[in-house]
Design a protein around this motif. Structure first.
Motif, PDB file in Angstrom:
ATOM      1  N   LYS A 133     123.766  -8.979  32.622  1.00 42.94           N
ATOM      2  CA  LYS A 133     123.455 -10.393  32.848  1.00 42.94           C
ATOM      3  C   LYS A 133     123.049 -10.574  34.313  1.00 42.94           C
ATOM      4  O   LYS A 133     123.710 -10.054  35.208  1.00 42.94           O
ATOM      5  CB  LYS A 133     124.686 -11.274  32.596  1.00 42.94           C
ATOM      6  CG  LYS A 133     124.962 -11.620  31.155  1.00 42.94           C
ATOM      7  CD  LYS A 133     126.139 -12.580  31.115  1.00 42.94           C
ATOM      8  CE  LYS A 133     126.558 -12.927  29.703  1.00 42.94           C
ATOM      9  NZ  LYS A 133     127.719 -13.850  29.712  1.00 42.94           N
ATOM     10  N   TYR A 180     129.879 -22.514  31.616  1.00 46.50           N
ATOM     11  CA  TYR A 180     130.710 -22.422  32.827  1.00 46.50           C
ATOM     12  C   TYR A 180     131.834 -23.459  32.833  1.00 46.50           C
ATOM     13  O   TYR A 180     132.595 -23.551  33.790  1.00 46.50           O
ATOM     14  CB  TYR A 180     129.840 -22.648  34.071  1.00 46.50           C
ATOM     15  CG  TYR A 180     128.763 -21.615  34.267  1.00 46.50           C
ATOM     16  CD1 TYR A 180     128.980 -20.495  35.067  1.00 46.50           C
ATOM     17  CD2 TYR A 180     127.516 -21.749  33.661  1.00 46.50           C
ATOM     18  CE1 TYR A 180     127.988 -19.549  35.251  1.00 46.50           C
ATOM     19  CE2 TYR A 180     126.516 -20.804  33.843  1.00 46.50           C
ATOM     20  CZ  TYR A 180     126.765 -19.706  34.638  1.00 46.50           C
ATOM     21  OH  TYR A 180     125.783 -18.763  34.817  1.00 46.50           O
ATOM     22  N   GLN A 227     122.814 -13.378  37.107  1.00 49.19           N
ATOM     23  CA  GLN A 227     123.259 -14.721  37.458  1.00 49.19           C
ATOM     24  C   GLN A 227     122.526 -15.131  38.734  1.00 49.19           C
ATOM     25  O   GLN A 227     122.562 -14.405  39.728  1.00 49.19           O
ATOM     26  CB  GLN A 227     124.769 -14.734  37.721  1.00 49.19           C
ATOM     27  CG  GLN A 227     125.626 -14.218  36.585  1.00 49.19           C
ATOM     28  CD  GLN A 227     126.146 -15.318  35.698  1.00 49.19           C
ATOM     29  OE1 GLN A 227     125.976 -16.510  35.991  1.00 49.19           O
ATOM     30  NE2 GLN A 227     126.793 -14.952  34.610  1.00 49.19           N
ATOM     31  N   ASP A 257     130.508 -16.069  31.817  1.00 47.90           N
ATOM     32  CA  ASP A 257     129.915 -16.931  32.847  1.00 47.90           C
ATOM     33  C   ASP A 257     130.981 -17.706  33.610  1.00 47.90           C
ATOM     34  O   ASP A 257     130.819 -17.987  34.806  1.00 47.90           O
ATOM     35  CB  ASP A 257     128.937 -17.923  32.199  1.00 47.90           C
ATOM     36  CG  ASP A 257     127.646 -17.251  31.745  1.00 47.90           C
ATOM     37  OD1 ASP A 257     127.405 -16.097  32.142  1.00 47.90           O
ATOM     38  OD2 ASP A 257     126.878 -17.884  30.995  1.00 47.90           O
ATOM     39  N   ASP A 284     122.803 -20.368  36.603  1.00 45.10           N
ATOM     40  CA  ASP A 284     122.693 -19.987  35.187  1.00 45.10           C
ATOM     41  C   ASP A 284     122.553 -18.474  35.102  1.00 45.10           C
ATOM     42  O   ASP A 284     122.362 -17.789  36.119  1.00 45.10           O
ATOM     43  CB  ASP A 284     121.494 -20.671  34.539  1.00 45.10           C
ATOM     44  CG  ASP A 284     121.637 -20.777  33.019  1.00 45.10           C
ATOM     45  OD1 ASP A 284     122.659 -20.283  32.488  1.00 45.10           O
ATOM     46  OD2 ASP A 284     120.744 -21.348  32.369  1.00 45.10           O
ATOM     47  N   SER A 285     122.647 -17.970  33.885  1.00 49.68           N
ATOM     48  CA  SER A 285     122.525 -16.532  33.672  1.00 49.68           C
ATOM     49  C   SER A 285     121.453 -16.257  32.625  1.00 49.68           C
ATOM     50  O   SER A 285     121.130 -17.120  31.800  1.00 49.68           O
ATOM     51  CB  SER A 285     123.860 -15.940  33.200  1.00 49.68           C
ATOM     52  OG  SER A 285     124.187 -16.424  31.901  1.00 49.68           O
TER      53      SER A 285
END
Length: 255
Positions: free
Chosen positions: A61, A112, A63, A85, A22-23
């Motif tokens: 961001k 995603y 990740q 993403d 996830d980010s």
């Protein structure tokens, strides 16, 4: 960081059977350029979108790939805020292959979701992709009968042979994921994605992820990397002390 991950794996503390990616947004310390002052004080920061920030935000961001069993980070990448993403799955698959981490499941949110990512995770990552379906993209187009025929086969085996076209294989993989997420077994597995959200919450609450005075992509990456390393070091210390349950909280040592 990779050395610490390898050490924890050798101790049996990290099994990496299910991973979640996830980010999280990181706002730039400096304000964005204005009409009066067009020179950016942070040369790398860009505009991006995040629900948690209420829409547009200026910055970066982070990740992170997390082991859902322990909540510990496996790898991290930092990008500018405008990087989608969807483009981050392949870089993480490359990193996982490099450190020889091959999970059974890889869990991601709908940001995603793409047919290409389903194929990447299955055929290059060697894992079953459980990606929340983005309904705005609709159903996979193509020969419906052919897709349904091979969907049953993809339940039994991880990958389909190259006799099928690249375009057809990725449609089938996404369709299989959609069916899986409607079954109780896989719904329970998908719920483990909460581990990466809890990890980000810990970074923000205990490590002050968003409280920085840095500029530039490299410096923000170092900021995130050091925080990931801190949690891995904490886990090793807790393992040495025989208190593995304390590895998720720095506050345990502050009392």
């Amino acid at each position: 960081m990779r050395g610490l991950v390898a050490e924890l794996r050798s101790r049996g503390r990290l099994r990496c059977r299910t991973l979640a990616l996830d980010s999280t947004p990181i706002k730039a310390y400096y304000r964005p350029p204005t009409k009066k002052d067009k020179v950016a004080k942070d040369p790398d920061a860009t505009w991006g979108y995040s629900k948690s920030k209420g829409g547009k935000f200026y910055g970066y961001k982070a990740q992170v790939m997390v082991d859902t069993e322990t909540g510990l980070p496996i790898e991290c990448i930092v990008t500018t805020a405008n990087v989608s993403d969807q483009k981050m799955v392949r870089p993480f698959i490359n990193l996982m292959n490099k450190i020889e981490v091959h999970p059974k499941y890889t869990i991601l949110d709908k940001g995603y979701d793409s047919e290409d990512n389903h194929l990447e995770i299955r055929e290059r990552g060697g894992a079953i992709a459980l990606i929340a379906i983005n309904r705005r993209k609709g159903k996979s187009k193509g020969d419906t009968k052919l897709i349904e025929k091979y969907t049953k086969k993809a339940f039994i085996q991880l990958t389909l042979g190259e006799a099928l076209s690249y375009k057809l294989r990725k449609k089938i993989y996404r369709r299989v994921c959609e069916i899986m997420l409607n079954k109780r077994k896989y719904k329970l597995i998908f719920k483990k994605r909460g581990a990466v959200e809890r990890y980000f919450a810990s970074l923000k609450r205990q490590m002050h992820l968003e409280d920085h005075r840095m500029k530039g992509l490299k410096n923000i990456y170092k900021h995130v990397l050091l925080q990931c390393i801190a949690f891995l070091c904490l886990s090793i210390v807790c393992d040495n002390l025989g208190i593995p349950e304390a590895c998720k909280s720095l506050s345990f040592f502050q009392n």
